[in-house]
Enzyme design. Sequence first.
Site, PDB file in Angstrom:
ATOM      1  CG  HIS A 103      -7.457   3.330   4.641  1.00 27.06           C
ATOM      2  ND1 HIS A 103      -7.546   1.996   4.316  1.00 27.06           N
ATOM      3  CD2 HIS A 103      -8.736   3.789   4.727  1.00 27.06           C
ATOM      4  CE1 HIS A 103      -8.836   1.652   4.214  1.00 27.06           C
ATOM      5  NE2 HIS A 103      -9.562   2.723   4.463  1.00 27.06           N
ATOM      6  CE1 TYR A 154      -1.033   3.594   8.928  1.00 29.57           C
ATOM      7  CE2 TYR A 154      -2.228   5.567   9.568  1.00 29.57           C
ATOM      8  CZ  TYR A 154      -1.963   4.583   8.640  1.00 29.57           C
ATOM      9  OH  TYR A 154      -2.600   4.568   7.429  1.00 29.57           O
ATOM     10  NE  ARG A 179      -2.237   2.119   3.243  1.00 25.88           N
ATOM     11  CZ  ARG A 179      -2.506   2.291   4.528  1.00 25.88           C
ATOM     12  NH1 ARG A 179      -3.378   1.508   5.148  1.00 25.88           N
ATOM     13  NH2 ARG A 179      -1.905   3.250   5.215  1.00 25.88           N
TER      14      ARG A 179
HETATM   15  C1  LIG Z   1     -17.178  -4.501   8.734  1.00 22.98           C
HETATM   16  C2  LIG Z   1     -16.332  -3.260   8.581  1.00 22.98           C
HETATM   17  N1  LIG Z   1     -15.532  -2.868   9.585  1.00 22.98           N
HETATM   18  C3  LIG Z   1     -14.753  -1.778   9.429  1.00 22.98           C
HETATM   19  C4  LIG Z   1     -14.786  -1.062   8.253  1.00 22.98           C
HETATM   20  C5  LIG Z   1     -13.898   0.159   8.081  1.00 22.98           C
HETATM   21  N2  LIG Z   1     -12.808  -0.201   7.176  1.00 22.98           N
HETATM   22  C6  LIG Z   1     -12.840   0.133   5.861  1.00 22.98           C
HETATM   23  S1  LIG Z   1     -11.491  -0.388   5.038  1.00 22.98           S
HETATM   24  C7  LIG Z   1     -10.827  -1.054   6.433  1.00 22.98           C
HETATM   25  C8  LIG Z   1      -9.471  -1.701   6.416  1.00 22.98           C
HETATM   26  C9  LIG Z   1      -9.462  -2.980   5.671  1.00 22.98           C
HETATM   27  O1  LIG Z   1      -8.125  -3.429   5.622  1.00 22.98           O
HETATM   28  P1  LIG Z   1      -7.690  -4.571   4.649  1.00 22.98           P
HETATM   29  O2  LIG Z   1      -8.726  -5.636   4.636  1.00 22.98           O
HETATM   30  O3  LIG Z   1      -6.315  -4.976   4.983  1.00 22.98           O
HETATM   31  O4  LIG Z   1      -7.763  -3.893   3.217  1.00 22.98           O
HETATM   32  P2  LIG Z   1      -6.881  -2.668   2.664  1.00 22.98           P
HETATM   33  O5  LIG Z   1      -7.704  -1.441   2.881  1.00 22.98           O
HETATM   34  O6  LIG Z   1      -5.605  -2.645   3.414  1.00 22.98           O
HETATM   35  O7  LIG Z   1      -6.673  -2.949   1.225  1.00 22.98           O
HETATM   36  C10 LIG Z   1     -11.662  -0.872   7.529  1.00 22.98           C
HETATM   37  C11 LIG Z   1     -11.360  -1.319   8.906  1.00 22.98           C
HETATM   38  C12 LIG Z   1     -15.648  -1.491   7.233  1.00 22.98           C
HETATM   39  N3  LIG Z   1     -15.739  -0.864   6.071  1.00 22.98           N
HETATM   40  N4  LIG Z   1     -16.403  -2.604   7.411  1.00 22.98           N
END
Ligand SMILES: Cc1ncc(C[n+]2csc(CCOP(=O)(O)OP(=O)(O)O)c2C)c(N)n1
Length: 327
Positions: A244, A253, A240
Amino acid sequence: MPLPPPPLLDLYRLMLLARRLDERAWVLHRQGKIAFHISGIGQEAAQVGAAFALQRGKDWFAPYYRDLALMLALGLTPLEFVLGLMGKQGEPSSGARQMPSHWSLRRANVVSHSSPVATQAPHAAGLGLAIRLRGGDAVVLTTIGEGSTSQGEWYEAVNWAATHKLPVIFLVENNVYAISVRQNQQMAVEHVAEKAAGLGLPGVIVDGLDAVASYRAVGEAAERARRGEGPTVIEAKVARMTPHSSDDDDRSYRPRDEVEAMKARDPLALFRQRLLAEKVLSEAQDAGLQEEVKGVIEAAVAEAEAAPYPPAEDAAYPVYVEDVRRG
Ligand SMILES: Cc1ncc(C[n+]2csc(CCOP(=O)(O)OP(=O)(O)O)c2C)c(N)n1
Ligand SMILES: [Mg+2]
């Protein structure tokens, strides 16, 4: 049947298009022209490799928000992407109702997904079951971030698909972070692929910075699925390379030296160097491609800026059913 050799220049062109379009989206955000962007920079190689390993037009897709490169490889146009960023009329995912990058593209068998992470995984298992019931040898690709594999939905979907040997590929794009949470703060395994063993299916680790490695791994998983041998978990180790989302500041962080080390292994730059070294691509050809991609993106941005917003009353009508809207 052995996989045909990957079309290296097509893979490169799509990675380049995705990268430049993604960078353009950041600029549009900082110009105040769009409200939100979530980036796929650093994950393009895994995505285009996966798309080219599958039969576009026949196979099914349940992707996640970082999959711009995958979507472009499946036929989403740059204009459609920018219309989505701007919430303009003609945006294909939701008729401009959803947040950007919440993909859906009916003509390419891409089903819509929701914001709660991991909800696409049970959709993919259901698609796999539908293929089984209807017959045929289509397969389903679903993608997800590593953090979201901590969700119950992911385990339920993988377990169901493994139990019934459904033709599903669970591609995990492991970029190490879930917003600000590092992988080791939320799972005890070092590799997400290890989780597959407990659910009774193969778990494969692949270098997600290498489009050809992704192409091979997804192609092999697709062959298994088409032979009726069931699903595979593939963990692509990606990067990444941005915060985010446009609403995040990762300086609080994420160590800066980690970010610098990652940028030195930029998958687009690595692929370009490889194609130049293998004489698949010349410097002149590359310069031409860069110009072409820039032109395509600027035309898309201009057209999207001039496009209208959907009429407010459209919000009350279904996304796809035209006759309900008109009748
Ligand atoms: C059920 C749920 N919990 C929390 C969120 C908030 N949220 C959006 S993206 C994310 C991180 C997801 O991380 P990852 O699966 O590693 O994917 P990345 O964004 O790193 O590609 C979170 C916690 C959400 N959208 N849905
Ligand atoms: Mg992640």
